[in-house]
Design a protein around this motif. Structure first.
Motif, PDB file in Angstrom:
ATOM      1  N   LEU A 168      39.780  36.020  45.496  1.00 49.12           N
ATOM      2  CA  LEU A 168      39.309  36.614  46.747  1.00 49.12           C
ATOM      3  C   LEU A 168      38.122  37.524  46.475  1.00 49.12           C
ATOM      4  CD1 LEU A 168      39.921  37.200  49.790  1.00 49.12           C
ATOM      5  CD2 LEU A 168      41.219  39.161  48.996  1.00 49.12           C
ATOM      6  N   ASN A 169      38.233  38.274  45.405  1.00 50.39           N
ATOM      7  CA  ASN A 169      37.172  39.210  45.079  1.00 50.39           C
ATOM      8  C   ASN A 169      35.896  38.493  44.654  1.00 50.39           C
ATOM      9  OD1 ASN A 169      35.867  41.633  44.369  1.00 50.39           O
ATOM     10  ND2 ASN A 169      36.466  41.304  42.242  1.00 50.39           N
ATOM     11  N   TRP A 170      36.012  37.688  43.591  1.00 45.61           N
ATOM     12  CA  TRP A 170      34.794  37.141  42.992  1.00 45.61           C
ATOM     13  C   TRP A 170      34.224  36.000  43.821  1.00 45.61           C
ATOM     14  CZ3 TRP A 170      32.798  40.238  39.592  1.00 45.61           C
ATOM     15  CH2 TRP A 170      33.638  41.028  38.801  1.00 45.61           C
ATOM     16  N   LYS A 171      35.064  35.255  44.521  1.00 45.74           N
ATOM     17  CA  LYS A 171      34.555  34.092  45.232  1.00 45.74           C
ATOM     18  C   LYS A 171      34.203  34.382  46.675  1.00 45.74           C
ATOM     19  CE  LYS A 171      36.781  30.619  42.410  1.00 45.74           C
ATOM     20  NZ  LYS A 171      37.923  29.722  42.346  1.00 45.74           N
ATOM     21  N   TRP A 172      34.770  35.412  47.266  1.00 46.86           N
ATOM     22  CA  TRP A 172      34.519  35.666  48.686  1.00 46.86           C
ATOM     23  C   TRP A 172      33.877  37.016  48.925  1.00 46.86           C
ATOM     24  CZ3 TRP A 172      34.739  31.801  51.948  1.00 46.86           C
ATOM     25  CH2 TRP A 172      35.494  30.683  51.580  1.00 46.86           C
ATOM     26  N   LEU A 173      34.553  38.075  48.487  1.00 40.58           N
ATOM     27  CA  LEU A 173      34.060  39.397  48.859  1.00 40.58           C
ATOM     28  C   LEU A 173      32.717  39.698  48.215  1.00 40.58           C
ATOM     29  CD1 LEU A 173      37.309  41.522  48.800  1.00 40.58           C
ATOM     30  CD2 LEU A 173      36.122  40.530  50.746  1.00 40.58           C
ATOM     31  N   LEU A 174      32.590  39.352  46.948  1.00 42.41           N
ATOM     32  CA  LEU A 174      31.347  39.690  46.247  1.00 42.41           C
ATOM     33  C   LEU A 174      30.143  38.955  46.851  1.00 42.41           C
ATOM     34  CD1 LEU A 174      30.198  41.352  43.942  1.00 42.41           C
ATOM     35  CD2 LEU A 174      30.600  39.427  42.440  1.00 42.41           C
ATOM     36  N   PRO A 175      30.189  37.633  47.025  1.00 37.77           N
ATOM     37  CA  PRO A 175      29.046  36.964  47.661  1.00 37.77           C
ATOM     38  C   PRO A 175      28.794  37.470  49.075  1.00 37.77           C
ATOM     39  CG  PRO A 175      30.529  35.361  46.674  1.00 37.77           C
ATOM     40  CD  PRO A 175      31.199  36.666  46.588  1.00 37.77           C
TER      41      PRO A 175
END
Lengths: 383, 200, 333
Positions: free
Chosen positions: C311-318
């Protein structure tokens, strides 16, 4: 890496696989998600489980030996203490085995009473499982709702059985007390109530995306694996096999009721979850039909054995469908005062035995999810 | 002995009765034939329910209970091992679930299962030496006290001599005759009485 | 933001009256944090009770309001056990390291027009910098307690905190960009009293990202993986007894207040309200957010660790990066 190099007997036998940087940890015997005193030795590579091995026996009470040194009637209370969540099914399996051995007839009303109380007990067991499983997955609230509904069932079952958890209600040739009108009235009020609650549970919990992500495609236990390990109950029905002792080896009056065996072919934790949720509805359906058609008559057979009774020689096997799977009692008698041999086949024991294979290579949190989805009752495993 | 045609090597097969005793078929095998039976049953889709050992005068009777997901019935594969050498080859590589059943049987009844991948105590303490489900010598009953079908002479030739079986069969016959005589005995005076009445 | 601010002298202690303000402020904050944590624990249990259809605490005092006091007394009275094999110094340092920086994080928060301790041009940066201590404390606690569960919990805490700090930072930066300032007071003052004048109206995505990351940063359900009790027994604080555990507990609630205060200041107009702006609006909004956090905790199951990181690296960060870029482009236009 090992912080404490010395372990106990089981840890020493559980040799690390020799890979570098693995961690051997004890999950249990005191661990929140093993629901009792189950211990699982796990070798972790980061968060991934390389292999694991359950260690049993922390609540072993030797029910089988106890069976050999107390009389047939004295053994009754033991049966309610094997699986405290679905005690009546164990009651029934013992009753059935001995009735088969001695050829005792059970009056029709008693059969109906058994069906009603056993199914009610199954509902309460599934409700508790549901709450506890969600607790394993980190949701605290469902167990409170489940306990709320279960409380009502326990209050009701208390009326005929006189106890709330470890029932000892069935007798050879019937049951120990008749169902009162008040019980039946209360029960017929309760069924629509619980039915109205189930859609809420579905909306709040089953449809929750986090839950779905936690249980879908987790813990694959397919038909072949069930066969090799002897898994039964919701585990095998979650693998798409419609195996239910109530239909496969119809006992009592189950053949008179119209109910479905819920199966889901996905063979994952979610399938097992859904099987149990559907079974609550099916059980309610059975209870409803049983209340509507319960005949009048005696609740205990006239030929019911007296305390000093001893069974004729021979052997008998009787299986019932418990909340966790197939419960089988094997009794052998030499005609003496006590059983010659009592063998308890507990479904949790067989269901757990596949855990080591199912949990291989999964992440630690998934292992908890798989363990929960097997619906274990530790006293039943250890007997 | 249905059309299931379970043709694994065995000593003999007996029909049970699901309604009467909850067992559809009983197959007596030698310990060395247990594995063959297990493989065939797995092939046919049977799953292992449990393993139960009975401590008897003749030895230890090891029962393998099998059931099927779609076929009704229950099959018991039975083997008798002698107390001096209580060994049955493990079937844990055929039915992985049997590993625990074997371990339990091993610690409870003292039967050894060579080939079990993890032969540790399962439910009892690791330093427990006794086998709780073994009976004291005077408590052990002969197999015929429990299992009626024993008298079928083709079973158990490996362990029990022909003479023993015949002696047992004779004893049975005598007992049956005695019982019959006892049942007839009260009938005799009655018949005499009836004859008297008829005379009168 | 004027670059000359960076070379300006330390904004904290320049004059004696500044020092006095700082000391008094810290004392007041200590009282505030202590009182608030006590209240929050009580509120949390009552909210949990309400959600779970049970009364919650009601034995100690009227409606159970003294329950938390009793619990605190119990925690203080308990024996402090240092497990065998643990590093005693680091073991007891960890809860302190976790708890103390929280006070500093409260310093630049603008409670009201004139109710604040320090007004700093880099207030946001200050809070974010000290928030980093939290993960250090969890890491220390897990490592020093010589428990494997603690170690796994610590590893999870580090991976989670480090990961979620980035989108959180990017979300906050988007707001700072649009205001051209890192001064919380200035950001609050530029927002109006009505909800459509708040930053949440112009930066809804940033607010969403911020809130999700804040949940993860404070280890609140559904992201309470470092202490996931059904998996890791209690994670990093498995071995702590008495006030050792109490300090972690206190720090968790204090951290919750900090992130909610920051959310209020950055996105919800701070102390501004439709009428009579003042600290009450601020507290109202903070407690509103806290209630949402509690509501989520008692409703959702826990996510899995790989799902959390995905969730963090694939969604929130981008998303946060895109949001920041869009903000920059919009400002340029």
């Amino acid at each position: 890496m090992s912080v404490f190099p010395k372990g106990d007997f089981y840890t020493r036998h559980f040799q690390p696989s020799g890979k570098e940087e693995t961690l051997v940890v004890n999950m249990g015997p005191q661990h929140p998600s093993t629901h009792g005193v189950l211990r699982i030795i796990v070798e972790l590579d980061g968060e991934y489980i390389l292999r694991c091995e359950p260690v049993l026996g922390y609540v072993h009470r030797m029910h089988e030996k106890m069976g050999e040194n107390r009389s047939w009637v004295q053994y009754w209370p033991n049966t309610g203490r094997v699986d405290y969540l679905h005690a009546l099914a164990w009651n029934w399996a013992y009753a059935g085995a001995v009735e088969k051995l001695a050829g005792i007839e059970v009056p029709e009303r008693a059969e109906y009473i058994r069906v009603i109380t056993c199914e009610l007990n199954r509902v309460s067991s599934h409700l508790l499982w549901w709450g506890a499983y969600l607790l394993d997955l980190g949701a605290f609230t469902p167990i409170m709702y489940a306990f709320d509904d279960r409380e009502e069932i326990m209050d009701m079952l208390q009326m005929p059985t006189g106890s709330r958890l470890t029932y000892c209600y069935y007798r050879f040739g019937g049951v120990s007390a008749d169902l009162s009108d008040e019980f039946l009235k209360r029960l017929s009020r309760f069924i629509p109530y619980l039915r109205s609650r189930l859609p809420m549970y579905r909306d709040l919990v089953t449809e929750n995306v986090i839950l779905r992500k936690r249980v879908e495609d987790v813990g694959h236990i397919d038909e072949d694996m069930c066969r090799r390990y002897g898994c039964t109950g919701p585990v095998v029905r979650g693998a798409g096999v419609a195996y239910d002792v109530r239909k496969a080896e119809p006992y009592s009056v189950y053949d008179r009721f119209d109910f479905r065996i819920p199966t889901y072919p996905e063979a994952d934790a979610f399938a097992r979850y859904m099987v149990r949720m559907d079974e609550i509805e099916e059980s309610l359906k059975i209870i409803e039909q049983a209340i509507a058609t319960i005949p009048d008559g005696p609740y205990l057979s006239k030929s019911a054995p007296k305390p000093k009774w001893s069974a004729p020689k021979g052997e008998a096997c009787f299986a019932v469908e418990g909340a966790r799977g197939k419960i089988t009692y094997y009794v052998a008698s030499d005609g003496g005062r006590t059983p010659y041999r009592v063998k308890l086949r507990s479904p949790s024991y067989c269901n757990l035995s596949c855990f080591a294979e199912a949990a291989k290579g999964v992440i630690l949190a998934d292992a908890v999810s798989i363990l929960g989805s097997l619906d274990l009752v530790i006293p039943e495993i250890d007997r | 002995m249905s059309g299931r045609n379970l043709s694994f090597p065995k000593l003999c097969a007996l029909g049970g009765d699901m309604g009467q005793m909850g067992i559809a078929e009983i197959h007596h095998v030698r310990p060395s034939q247990v594995r063959g039976a297990a493989s065939l049953l797995l092939d046919r889709g049977w799953f292992i329910e449990t393993i139960a050992c009975l401590d008897l005068r003749e030895g230890i009777l090891v029962n393998y209970f099998y059931a099927h997901f779609t076929e009704p019935g229950r099959i018991v594969v039975r083997t008798l091992v002698q107390r001096e050498e209580p060994e049955v080859p493990s079937i844990a590589d055929i039915f992985q679930g049997a590993e625990w059943h074997e371990r339990e049987a091993a610690e409870m009844s003292g039967v050894r299962f060579p080939g079990n991948p993890n032969p540790l105590p399962l439910l009892l303490s690791e330093d427990e030496e006794s086998h709780p489900l073994q009976k004291a010598f005077e408590d052990r009953k002969p197999i015929s006290n429990i299992v009626d079908e024993f008298i079928k002479a083709e079973c158990w030739p490996a362990f029990i001599s022909r003479e023993e079986i015949e002696a047992e069969a004779e004893k049975r016959a005598e007992e049956a005759a005695a019982a019959k005589a006892a049942a007839d005995a009260p009938a005799a005076p009655k018949a005499a009485k009836a004859a008297k009445e008829a005379e009168a | 933001m004027n670059i000359s601010n960076w070379t300006a002298p330390d904004p904290f202690v320049t004059t004696p009256d500044m020092l006095i303000r700082l000391v008094v402020g810290l004392l007041a904050l200590a009282a505030f944090v202590g009182a608030n944590a006590t209240i929050l624990v009580y509120v949390e249990r009552k909210v949990a009770g309400f959600i779970q259809r049970r009364p919650g605490p009601f034995e100690v005092g009227p409606q159970g309001i003294l329950q938390t006091i009793a619990d605190a007394a119990k925690l203080i009275g308990k024996q402090l056990v240092t497990p065998r094999g643990s590093d005693g110094f680091l073991f007891w340092l960890a809860p302190i390291v976790g708890f103390l920086p929280v006070f500093v994080m409260f310093l630049p928060i603008p409670w009201g027009e004139s109710t604040y301790v320090v007004q700093s041009d880099v207030g946001v940066l200050l809070i974010l910098a000290f928030a980093g201590f939290g993960v250090l404390s969890l890491c220390l606690a897990g490592w020093a307690s010589a428990s494997k569960w603690g170690l796994i919990g610590a590893a999870r805490a580090v991976a989670q905190s480090v990961g979620y700090e980035i989108p959180l930072l990017l979300a906050v930066l988007a707001v700072c960009f649009s205001h051209g300032s890192m001064d919380l007071m200035a950001i609050v003052k530029e927002q109006g009293g009505w909800p459509w004048q708040w930053n949440v109206a112009t930066q809804p995505l940033a607010f969403f990202i911020y809130f999700v990351c804040a949940l993860a940063e404070t280890n609140r359900a559904p992201f309470d993986l470092p202490e996931a009790e059904s998996e890791l027994t209690a994670g990093f604080h498995t071995e702590y007894s008495g006030m050792g555990f109490g300090l972690f507990f206190l720090a968790e609630y204090a951290n919750m207040i900090v992130v909610c205060s920051m959310a209020t200041a950055l996105f919800l107009g701070g102390f501004q309200g439709p009428a009579a702006p003042g600290p009450w609006w601020f507290l109202l909004k903070v407690y509103g957010l806290l209630l949402v956090m509690m509501w989520m905790r008692w409703t959702y199951p826990r996510v899995r660790f790989d799902q959390l990181l995905n969730l963090n690296w694939k969604w929130l960060l981008p998303l946060a990066t895109l949001n920041l870029l869009a903000t920059a482009v919009a400002l340029k236009l």
